[in-house]
Design a protein around this motif. Structure first.
Motif, mmCIF file in Angstrom:
data_model
loop_
_atom_site.group_PDB
_atom_site.id
_atom_site.type_symbol
_atom_site.label_atom_id
_atom_site.label_comp_id
_atom_site.label_asym_id
_atom_site.label_seq_id
_atom_site.Cartn_x
_atom_site.Cartn_y
_atom_site.Cartn_z
ATOM 1 N N VAL A 1 0.852 -1.179 0.000
ATOM 2 C CA VAL A 1 0.000 0.000 0.000
ATOM 3 C C VAL A 1 0.895 1.239 0.000
ATOM 4 O O VAL A 1 1.839 1.322 0.786
ATOM 5 N N PRO A 2 0.666 2.214 -0.887
ATOM 6 C CA PRO A 2 1.501 3.419 -0.894
ATOM 7 C C PRO A 2 1.507 4.103 0.470
ATOM 8 O O PRO A 2 0.469 4.237 1.112
ATOM 9 N N GLN A 3 2.683 4.554 0.888
ATOM 10 C CA GLN A 3 2.836 5.265 2.154
ATOM 11 C C GLN A 3 3.294 6.692 1.873
ATOM 12 O O GLN A 3 4.307 6.904 1.197
ATOM 13 N N LEU A 4 2.557 7.652 2.382
ATOM 14 C CA LEU A 4 2.961 9.047 2.236
ATOM 15 C C LEU A 4 4.110 9.299 3.204
ATOM 16 O O LEU A 4 3.932 9.318 4.421
ATOM 17 N N ALA A 5 5.304 9.495 2.647
ATOM 18 C CA ALA A 5 6.495 9.625 3.469
ATOM 19 C C ALA A 5 6.808 11.065 3.841
ATOM 20 O O ALA A 5 7.338 11.337 4.920
ATOM 21 N N TYR A 6 6.477 12.000 2.926
ATOM 22 C CA TYR A 6 6.850 13.395 3.177
ATOM 23 C C TYR A 6 5.929 14.316 2.393
ATOM 24 O O TYR A 6 5.612 14.042 1.222
ATOM 25 N N ILE B 1 3.527 16.190 6.807
ATOM 26 C CA ILE B 1 3.786 14.773 7.059
ATOM 27 C C ILE B 1 5.270 14.511 6.870
ATOM 28 O O ILE B 1 5.856 14.954 5.877
ATOM 29 N N ASN B 2 5.876 13.810 7.820
ATOM 30 C CA ASN B 2 7.251 13.353 7.660
ATOM 31 C C ASN B 2 7.445 12.049 8.419
ATOM 32 O O ASN B 2 7.564 12.041 9.637
ATOM 33 N N ASN B 3 7.459 10.953 7.688
ATOM 34 C CA ASN B 3 7.750 9.638 8.250
ATOM 35 C C ASN B 3 9.264 9.465 8.157
ATOM 36 O O ASN B 3 9.797 9.065 7.115
ATOM 37 N N THR B 4 9.962 9.768 9.264
ATOM 38 C CA THR B 4 11.420 9.765 9.241
ATOM 39 C C THR B 4 12.016 8.366 9.144
ATOM 40 O O THR B 4 13.224 8.240 8.955
ATOM 41 N N SER B 5 11.196 7.335 9.255
ATOM 42 C CA SER B 5 11.701 5.987 9.019
ATOM 43 C C SER B 5 11.842 5.708 7.528
ATOM 44 O O SER B 5 12.447 4.710 7.128
ATOM 45 N N LEU B 6 11.297 6.608 6.682
ATOM 46 C CA LEU B 6 11.362 6.448 5.231
ATOM 47 C C LEU B 6 12.216 7.527 4.574
ATOM 48 O O LEU B 6 13.063 7.232 3.729
ATOM 49 N N VAL B 7 12.004 8.799 4.946
ATOM 50 C CA VAL B 7 12.704 9.923 4.311
ATOM 51 C C VAL B 7 13.025 10.977 5.364
ATOM 52 O O VAL B 7 12.210 11.249 6.252
ATOM 53 N N THR B 8 14.211 11.564 5.256
ATOM 54 C CA THR B 8 14.614 12.661 6.144
ATOM 55 C C THR B 8 15.167 13.800 5.302
ATOM 56 O O THR B 8 15.948 13.578 4.374
ATOM 57 N N LEU B 9 14.751 15.036 5.613
ATOM 58 C CA LEU B 9 15.325 16.214 4.966
ATOM 59 C C LEU B 9 16.540 16.649 5.777
ATOM 60 O O LEU B 9 16.428 16.957 6.963
ATOM 61 N N ILE B 10 17.704 16.674 5.123
ATOM 62 C CA ILE B 10 18.959 17.013 5.790
ATOM 63 C C ILE B 10 19.388 18.416 5.375
ATOM 64 O O ILE B 10 19.435 18.741 4.185
ATOM 65 N N ASP B 11 19.699 19.253 6.361
ATOM 66 C CA ASP B 11 20.228 20.603 6.122
ATOM 67 C C ASP B 11 21.605 20.662 6.785
ATOM 68 O O ASP B 11 21.719 20.942 7.976
ATOM 69 N N PRO B 12 22.672 20.376 6.026
ATOM 70 C CA PRO B 12 23.994 20.217 6.648
ATOM 71 C C PRO B 12 24.635 21.509 7.129
ATOM 72 O O PRO B 12 25.574 21.467 7.924
ATOM 73 N N SER B 13 24.169 22.667 6.640
ATOM 74 C CA SER B 13 24.803 23.916 7.044
ATOM 75 C C SER B 13 23.799 25.052 6.936
ATOM 76 O O SER B 13 22.643 24.860 6.581
#
Length: 250
Positions: A77-82, A117-129
């Motif tokens: 089933v499709p999961q909305l990750a972000y 929505i943010n399912n961090t077990s699937l996708v994470t937005l990274i801001d390194p600086s």
């Protein structure tokens, strides 16, 4: 007396073995029921119980607890990750290109997202600086993902443009993949006083591995040397954001 002794012996045996069989003389678990089960009344669980914890029967017949996410994955089933809006607190989501030249690229800046929505077990937005434009999405679980982006760009001048939206995947295997979509081709015939605002929608589906890094950018595949040659990002009048990103896992 013999009957009492026999009952006591049976109870003692069950206590020592810590296994009870109903309908079977050879229990394989703490409670082994060979037959049906009826529950007339049971305590109510919380909403979190209903969303996250379910009972299931495994291949051996044992009752186990499973997470709802396991069930979703097993039936694909499709999961909305972000899902997030960008450009809510800023006036642009990429650095203006002026004057633009063939081969120029502008990374889309995923800064200060308004996340729904943010399912961090699937996708994470990274801001390194603190530098805008170096943000990326990191895949946390293997699978097929669909990226959708909805935004707009503003073109000025009588320049001939061929503009692509690029999705770049810096793979965990240390190789790169790029998908490119033509989002504009032609001459806007605008000027600095009457720029052309162009809506953009693109979607891409591919398999990703955990650890892959994904960025989005606008690539100037061709820009003629005439005209104003300007590409910018402006928040449309009357709107609360500039762009939206939706990521779905299959």
């Amino acid at each position: 007396m013999r009957l009492l002794f026999y009952i006591a012996f049976c109870l003692l045996g069950n206590t020592v073995l810590s296994q009870v069989g109903i309908g079977t003389a050879n229990p394989q678990n703490d409670l082994h029921v060979n037959g049906g089960l009826r529950i007339d009344d049971s305590p109510l669980g919380s909403d979190d119980d209903a969303r996250s914890r379910l009972l299931a029967r495994d291949a051996n017949g044992d009752i186990v607890t499973v997470q709802s996410s396991q069930i979703v994955e097993s039936v694909a089933v499709p999961q909305l990750a972000y899902q997030a809006k960008f450009g809510v607190t800023t006036s642009s989501i990429f650095e203006t290109c002026f004057p633009c030249n063939t081969g120029d690229s502008r990374r889309i800046e995923f800064v200060d997202p308004e996340v729904s929505i943010n399912n961090t077990s699937l996708v994470t937005l990274i801001d390194p600086s603190a530098t805008n434009g170096d943000e990326y999405f990191q895949i946390e679980a293997d699978g097929f993902y669909r990226f959708e982006i909805n935004t707009n760009i503003t073109l000025s001048g009588s320049t001939d443009f061929l503009i692509n939206l690029q999705l770049d995947n810096d793979k965990v295997t240390l190789t790169d993949e790029t998908d490119s979509f033509r989002v504009f081709g032609g001459i806007p015939r605008g000027n600095v006083f009457s720029p052309l605002s162009l809506p953009i929608y693109a979607t891409d589906v591919r398999f990703y591995n955990a650890g892959d890094h994904i960025t989005l950018s606008l690539f100037m595949a061709y820009v003629s040397t005439s005209g104003g040659r300007e590409v910018s990002s402006l928040k449309p009048i009357g709107t609360s954001y500039i762009g939206q990103v939706i990521i779905t896992k299959y």
